[in-house]
Structure formats: C-alpha cells, structure tokens
Write a protein that holds these residues in place. Structure first.
Motif, PDB file in Angstrom:
ATOM      1  N   PRO A 166      47.181  27.534-107.019  1.00 17.22           N
ATOM      2  CA  PRO A 166      46.899  27.817-105.819  1.00 17.22           C
ATOM      3  C   PRO A 166      45.489  27.210-105.257  1.00 17.22           C
ATOM      4  N   SER A 167      45.081  26.414-106.267  1.00 13.35           N
ATOM      5  CA  SER A 167      43.551  25.627-105.796  1.00 13.35           C
ATOM      6  C   SER A 167      43.161  25.260-104.359  1.00 13.35           C
TER       7      SER A 167
ATOM      8  N   THR B 220      43.863  21.665 -95.491  1.00 20.37           N
ATOM      9  CA  THR B 220      44.834  21.019 -94.868  1.00 20.37           C
ATOM     10  C   THR B 220      44.474  19.302 -95.178  1.00 20.37           C
TER      11      THR B 220
ATOM     12  N   LYS C 244      52.818  24.412-110.105  1.00 18.09           N
ATOM     13  CA  LYS C 244      51.934  24.485-108.958  1.00 18.09           C
ATOM     14  C   LYS C 244      50.810  25.413-109.143  1.00 18.09           C
TER      15      LYS C 244
ATOM     16  N   SER D 253      48.983  23.267-103.578  1.00 18.39           N
ATOM     17  CA  SER D 253      49.268  24.395-102.546  1.00 18.39           C
ATOM     18  C   SER D 253      48.548  24.033-101.224  1.00 18.39           C
TER      19      SER D 253
ATOM     20  N   ASP E  60      48.126  22.633 -97.456  1.00 20.40           N
ATOM     21  CA  ASP E  60      48.958  22.279 -96.262  1.00 20.40           C
ATOM     22  C   ASP E  60      49.074  21.136 -96.026  1.00 20.40           C
TER      23      ASP E  60
ATOM     24  N   LYS F  62      51.300  19.091-102.571  1.00 24.90           N
ATOM     25  CA  LYS F  62      52.122  20.419-102.755  1.00 24.90           C
ATOM     26  C   LYS F  62      51.563  21.327-103.866  1.00 24.90           C
TER      27      LYS F  62
ATOM     28  N   ARG G  97      44.503  26.144-101.386  1.00 22.28           N
ATOM     29  CA  ARG G  97      45.417  27.031-100.402  1.00 22.28           C
ATOM     30  C   ARG G  97      44.687  27.054 -98.996  1.00 22.28           C
ATOM     31  N   ASP G  98      43.362  26.614 -98.907  1.00 26.36           N
ATOM     32  CA  ASP G  98      42.707  26.675 -97.736  1.00 26.36           C
ATOM     33  C   ASP G  98      42.344  25.404 -97.287  1.00 26.36           C
TER      34      ASP G  98
END
Ligand code: CP
Length: 312
Positions: free
Chosen positions: A42-43, A48, A40, A72, A74, A69, A45-46
C-alpha cells in the motif's frame, strides 16, 4: 531512511554511485514482493502518477504501469496519438492541465532528446524519463545493470560489451554511464558509421571485431538497429550487418566460453540476434523484463518518498 540525491530521474549521468546501490537494494525488496502470492503493497496509496507516452513502447509502458499498480498508486495513462497534442497543444500546456488534476509524478517517453529535463524545469511535478529520443533511458540501464548484478553477484570488474547501433541508442548511453559508475569495464562494438565520433571520451574502448569483443566479455548487450531514427543508410545491407554484427549460435559456440546475453528489446530476430541465441539458456532477456518492474517500483517509491512519507 536513505534517499536519492535527485528529485527527478532524468538520466543516469545525474545520479551518484550511492543512488544506484540504493535503487538496487530497494529493487531487491520489491522483487521479493512481486514474487509473493499477493504482489501488492500500500506504499503509494496517496500518490497519483501520469504516464505520458509520445513514442511507441511495450516493455517500458507496461512495466511502469504495473510497478505503479503494485505500489497502489493511482494512475493516468496518456497516449499522444489519441490526445489534444494532435490539435496543437504544447507539451507544457498538456502537462500543466494534467497536473491541475492533482497529479504528483509524470513518467514520460518523448522522441526529443532533453524533453524530460525541459519538463522538469517548467512544471511543478516529479519527472521520470522513460526514454528521450537518442539521449537517455535511465530505467533501462538500471534494470540491465541490476540483471548483471543478479547474474554475477556484482557489476564491478565485469567486462561488458555493447554491440550494434550505438549512435542512435539512448540505451547504450545510459548503460555506459551506469556500468562505468559501478566499476565495470565497457567496450562497444559496431560499424564505424554507427559509433559516435568521440565515444572513447566516455571511458569506453572500441572493438570493431565482434568475435574478439565476445571473447573478451562476460556479458554482451545486443542492441537493435534503430531504422526509425535513420535519415540515410549507415551500412550497405541488413544481410551484411548481420554477417558482421549479428550474434548467431555458431558464433556463440565458437567462443569456447560461456557469456551472458542481454537485449533491451524490441528484438529484430535474425538481424542483431538469432532466435537460437535469444531463446538460449545464456540469454537473460526475459529476466531483464521481470527485473524492470522491480527497478521501476524502486525508482518510483524512492522519488515519491521525497514528496510524501509513504507507508511502509
Ligand atoms: N526496452 C524498451 O524501451 O522497450 P520499449 O520500447 O518496448 O519500451
């Protein structure tokens, strides 16, 4: 940072060759990531993402979900069968309600050709086409071409035959666009009743004889007969279709050369491909599925990077 020439992925026909190479180079990076113990990054994270599936899917749905996923993001999963679409809500109303929940990107599979493009013109979100009827399946063509590149080192100059129900196949159309753009030679093979009338205008040749087509090619992409899209009979019987267009081990061995076998799935074992061929060392069918996650990570990452600045 290099970026895509498009803000949505609606079809391969809207892309440029440089886009394909950028997606492949990005997928190379993500393929390395998903083979690490920690798969995984975190690229996104912001970001959706809503996955809207109005048609059945196993590979594409799960592969997009896993790709999101791994980045990262949503995610929201929407299945038309359990939704208020059943109460008569329109596509635009459905999507605008989802977007009101602060969603940035929509991945959509829909039975109507052009549905993804229609949505891109009527809602304010990045749209990714996960298959629209008989029109295009761009991420499938990308993962198919990427798997050919992985097998042979490059796609340019390779001889690829696409076999089967070309008429109803979004996979065939997207593959033809992608392979031509990358410099492959493409032939199609299937019953005349399952070939679009002006298919040669797309820069492919027709070879009606499966054995000749297989002798000519480096790789064969065996397509499923899409009974669910047929309103009449296109050939006398499944048995006769299999005799003429099914890939069996005796046929493969009779070629006296090694070719690579692709299949987008789902397979009809014993119809377009025998189990012995599907499970043989010459088949890269599960490599295609593995590559699908890396390709979809690349597509989502590159499109999202046009919305926000992702963290590396
Ligand atoms: N290849 C493909 O699109 O498979 P699914 O229909 O299972 O997603």
């Amino acid at each position: 940072m290099k970026t895509l020439s498009v803000d949505h992925l609606l079809g391969i026909k809207y892309l440029k060759e440089d886009d394909l190479h950028l997606i492949f180079e990005t997928a190379d990076h993500f393929k390395e990531v998903i083979n690490r113990p920690i798969k995984k990054v975190p690229s996104l994270r912001d970001v959706t993402i809503a996955n809207l599936f109005f048609e059945n899917s196993t590979r594409t749905k799960l592969s997009f979900e896993l790709a999101e996923k791994r980045l990262s993001a949503d995610i929201l999963n929407f299945s038309a069968a359990q939704s208020s679409v059943k109460k008569g809500e329109t596509l635009i109303d459905t999507v605008n309600n989802i977007l009101a929940m602060k969603v940035d990107m929509v991945v959509m599979r829909h039975p109507n050709p052009g549905a993804a493009e229609f949505l891109s013109k009527n809602v304010d979100a990045c749209i990714v086409n996960a298959g629209d009827g008989t029109h295009e399946h761009p991420t499938q063509a990308l993962l198919d071409a990427y798997s050919i590149r992985e097998k042979f080192g490059e796609v340019a100059g390779k001889r690829i035959v696409i076999v089967g129900d070309i008429l109803h196949s979004r996979v065939a159309l997207s593959n033809i666009f992608a392979l031509n753009m990358l410099g492959a030679e493409v032939k199609i093979c299937g019953p005349k009743s399952l070939l679009p009338k002006h298919i040669e205008s797309l820069g492919v040749k027709v070879e009606p004889d499966l054995k000749k087509a297989l002798r000519w090619c480096d790789a064969a992409n065996m397509l499923r007969v899409q009974n669910e899209r047929m309103d009449k009979s296109y050939f006398p019987s499944i048995r006769e279709y299999t005799q003429l267009y099914g890939l069996t081990l005796p046929l493969l061995q009779s070629l006296r050369k090694e070719i690579t076998i692709l299949h987008p799935g789902p397979m009809n074992r014993g119809v377009e491909i025998s189990s012995e061929v599907a499970d043989s060392d010459q088949a890269i069918i599960l490599d295609q599925v593995e590559n699908g996650v890396a390709i979809r990570m690349a597509v989502i990452y590159l499109l999202a990077s046009k919305l926000i600045k992702p963290q590396a």
